[in-house]
Design an enzyme around this catalytic site. Structure first.
Site, PDB file in Angstrom:
ATOM      1  N   CYS A   1      15.980  22.743  16.506  1.00  0.00           N
ATOM      2  CA  CYS A   1      16.102  24.067  17.109  1.00  0.00           C
ATOM      3  C   CYS A   1      14.862  24.475  17.880  1.00  0.00           C
ATOM      4  O   CYS A   1      14.793  25.577  18.396  1.00  0.00           O
ATOM      5  CB  CYS A   1      16.435  25.103  16.047  1.00  0.00           C
ATOM      6  SG  CYS A   1      15.112  25.273  14.864  1.00  0.00           S
TER       7      CYS A   1
ATOM      8  N   CYS B   1      15.095  23.016   8.318  1.00  0.00           N
ATOM      9  CA  CYS B   1      13.854  23.792   8.267  1.00  0.00           C
ATOM     10  C   CYS B   1      12.999  23.342   7.086  1.00  0.00           C
ATOM     11  O   CYS B   1      11.779  23.318   7.173  1.00  0.00           O
ATOM     12  CB  CYS B   1      14.130  25.281   8.152  1.00  0.00           C
ATOM     13  SG  CYS B   1      15.327  25.872   9.331  1.00  0.00           S
TER      14      CYS B   1
HETATM   15  S1  FES Z   1      16.699  27.327  12.268  1.00  0.00           S
HETATM   16 FE1  FES Z   1      15.080  27.260  13.664  1.00  0.00          FE
HETATM   17  S2  FES Z   1      13.366  27.225  12.350  1.00  0.00           S
HETATM   18 FE2  FES Z   1      14.985  27.371  10.963  1.00  0.00          FE
END
Ligand code: FES
Lengths: 125, 394
Positions: A33, A102
């Site tokens: 992301c 993450c």
């Molecule tokens: S979804 Fe982007 S840092 Fe967690």
């Protein structure tokens, strides 16, 4: 969406900040992301004496960074290396599936910091 | 959320139903209410209520006749009906469709579906404000083009398109113009006649009506293939027993919106501008998303550098404020919003984006409160971010 534990770490992140004279620094980017996390460690007698983090990312990213520093603090380097991606998520009472990457980021940043320390050991940074 | 204060500024995601609308719907939910297709008096009463609702919806967009309104289950269905319906019925005239890169998924995905059926679709670029590139539109329109689908306004960044100009270009090439007005209806006056709109998607919940109902305006003479086949309700274009309470509620919502729009949008514009100023001025490295003036009266969209939207939303939520973000981290796909990408934002810029969408309940005090809490939220998260320049935190 998040467990109370995650929210608690998000609200009151432990060990947030930088260590100006860190012995090891690990920065990892999140390919999924596009986020970023840096972990700083201070090593004494082969133990993680101090650890701090900085994170650009979502609530889960902040909470997992906080958690990984808590898990690693005071551990020997060997022990810290064993802290796995799932350890971080499990200690937080789980994460939503879409947020699992993450917690990978947090564990990876810790490992990168240790690696950085070992590479530079004995040399002046 | 604990604490007394709860402030809802996410109206683009969903709106409360106006109590007057609920009042109007109740009789059609409580008492025996007939099927509008039945001959007996129960059915005829239902039919009458349905047609009155249709008239109110028609009047709210200045449609030439209430017969141009087809009730659907919402904006998604209306968009599907317009795009697939026109394409399938008119493919003998051409198999090219033009749309923009910032449309709602319920426009983009039907278009992509049509591509798998041999249609050619052009996705027009937009500029930094989100305005559709009219030069590209002019270039892409050919005799093969049967339809152009452009949204009236974008709910995420607020930008209102120059529909009049677009319509003139489209009609010069004898194509149809479909406009998705889900984000705009109830916010700004829409006049299908004046603005040269051939098909218009409107949604009930976006004007404080119930969810689960919407409409498609279809200009007289335009032929569509139905999506749903059955008993032939809604002029054969949308079969299925009518959702009478929903339609009556939609009619009432449209009537209220029409009556109150000018006062309410003036009020919202003031709140919006105050909010935008208060979100940007005290905070360095902050930017407006969308255009300063050509934007929906209720939309304040901003972005902050070095921090991420989901964490901002969580901080806001802890203080009782509901907003939304186009950050990758808030998306199931972990991709930043296609709208933010289309206006040229880099991944990390899109990250710090926030949309506040105001509504009837919001007050100036609430706006002041949000303005008051924002600097500390941004500061806290910037302190945590490795991207924040050192000077900024001193
Ligand atoms: S979804 Fe982007 S840092 Fe967690």
């Amino acid at each position: 969406m998040y467990s109370e534990k995650v929210m608690e770490h998000f609200r009151n992140p432990r060990n947030m900040g930088e260590i100006p004279d860190a012995d090891g620094i690990g920065t990892v980017g999140n390919p999924v992301c596009g986020d970023m996390m840096t972990v700083y460690i201070k090593v004494k007698d082969n133990r993680i004496d101090d650890i701090r983090f900085k994170t650009f990312g979502c609530g889960a990213a902040i909470a997992t960074s906080s958690m990984v520093t808590e898990l690693a603090k005071g551990k020997t380097l060997e022990e810290a290396k064993k802290i796995s991606r799932s350890d971080v998520a499990d200690s937080l009472g789980g994460l939503p599936k879409v947020k699992m990457h993450c917690s990978n980021l947090a564990a990876d940043a810790l490992h990168a910091a240790i690696e950085d320390y070992e590479k530079h050991k004995g040399t002046k940074r | 959320m604990s604490g007394a204060k709860r402030i809802y500024m996410d109206h683009a995601a969903g709106m409360p139903v106006d109590p007057r609308v609920i009042e109007a719907m109740l009789p059609y939910m409580k008492s025996l209410c007939g099927n509008p297709s039945s001959v007996h008096s129960f059915g005829q009463e239902a039919r009458q209520a349905l047609e009155e609702a249709r008239t109110k919806v028609a009047e709210s967009i200045n449609a030439e006749s209430n017969q141009s309104i087809i009730f659907t289950s919402g904006a998604t269905e209306s968009n599907n009906m317009a795009i697939k319906g026109v394409a399938h019925r008119n493919q003998n005239r051409g198999r090219h469709i033009i749309t923009s890169s910032i449309e709602h998924m319920s426009v983009l995905n039907p278009c992509k579906f049509l591509m798998t059926k041999g249609f050619k679709v052009t996705f027009l670029p937009v500029d930094q404000y989100g305005f559709v590139d009219l030069t590209s539109l002019e270039e892409e329109l050919t005799s093969e083009t049967i339809m152009v689908s452009i949204m009236y306004a974008n709910g995420e960044i607020g930008t209102i398109q120059p529909i009049n100009e677009i319509s003139q270009m489209v009609h010069r090439k004898n194509a149809y113009l479909h406009v998705d007005a889900a984000a705009a209806n109830g916010q700004v006056p829409i006049d299908v006649n004046d603005e040269g709109i051939d098909l218009l998607t409107i949604s009930s919940n976006d004007m404080y009506g119930p969810k689960g109902v919407g409409a498609l305006y279809i200009k007289k003479g335009i032929q569509l293939a139905p999506l749903i086949h059955g008993g032939g309700q809604e002029r054969g274009l949308r079969s299925g027993t009518e959702n009478l309470p929903g339609m009556v509620g939609f009619g009432k919502a449209a009537e209220i919106a029409k009556e109150e729009m000018s006062t309410e949008s003036e009020r919202l514009k003031k709140l919006r501008d105050k909010l935008i100023k208060g979100l940007l001025d005290p905070i360095p490295h902050s930017f407006l998303n969308g255009h300063p003036t050509k934007r929906l009266p209720n939309n304040a969209a901003v972005r902050y550098s070095f921090i991420e939207g989901e964490s901002i939303l969580l901080d806001l939520d802890m203080k009782g404020v509901a907003a939304s973000s186009g950050s990758a981290c808030t998306a199931k796909t972990l991709e930043p919003s296609h709208v933010l990408r289309a206006i040229g934002l880099k991944h990390e810029e899109a990250h710090g984006s926030l949309s506040f969408t105001l509504g009837r309940q919001n007050t100036e005090e609430e706006v002041d409160y949000v303005i008051r809490i924002m600097p500390d939220i941004v500061k806290r998260l910037r302190e945590m971010s490795p991207l924040t320049p050192k000077e900024l935190m001193e």
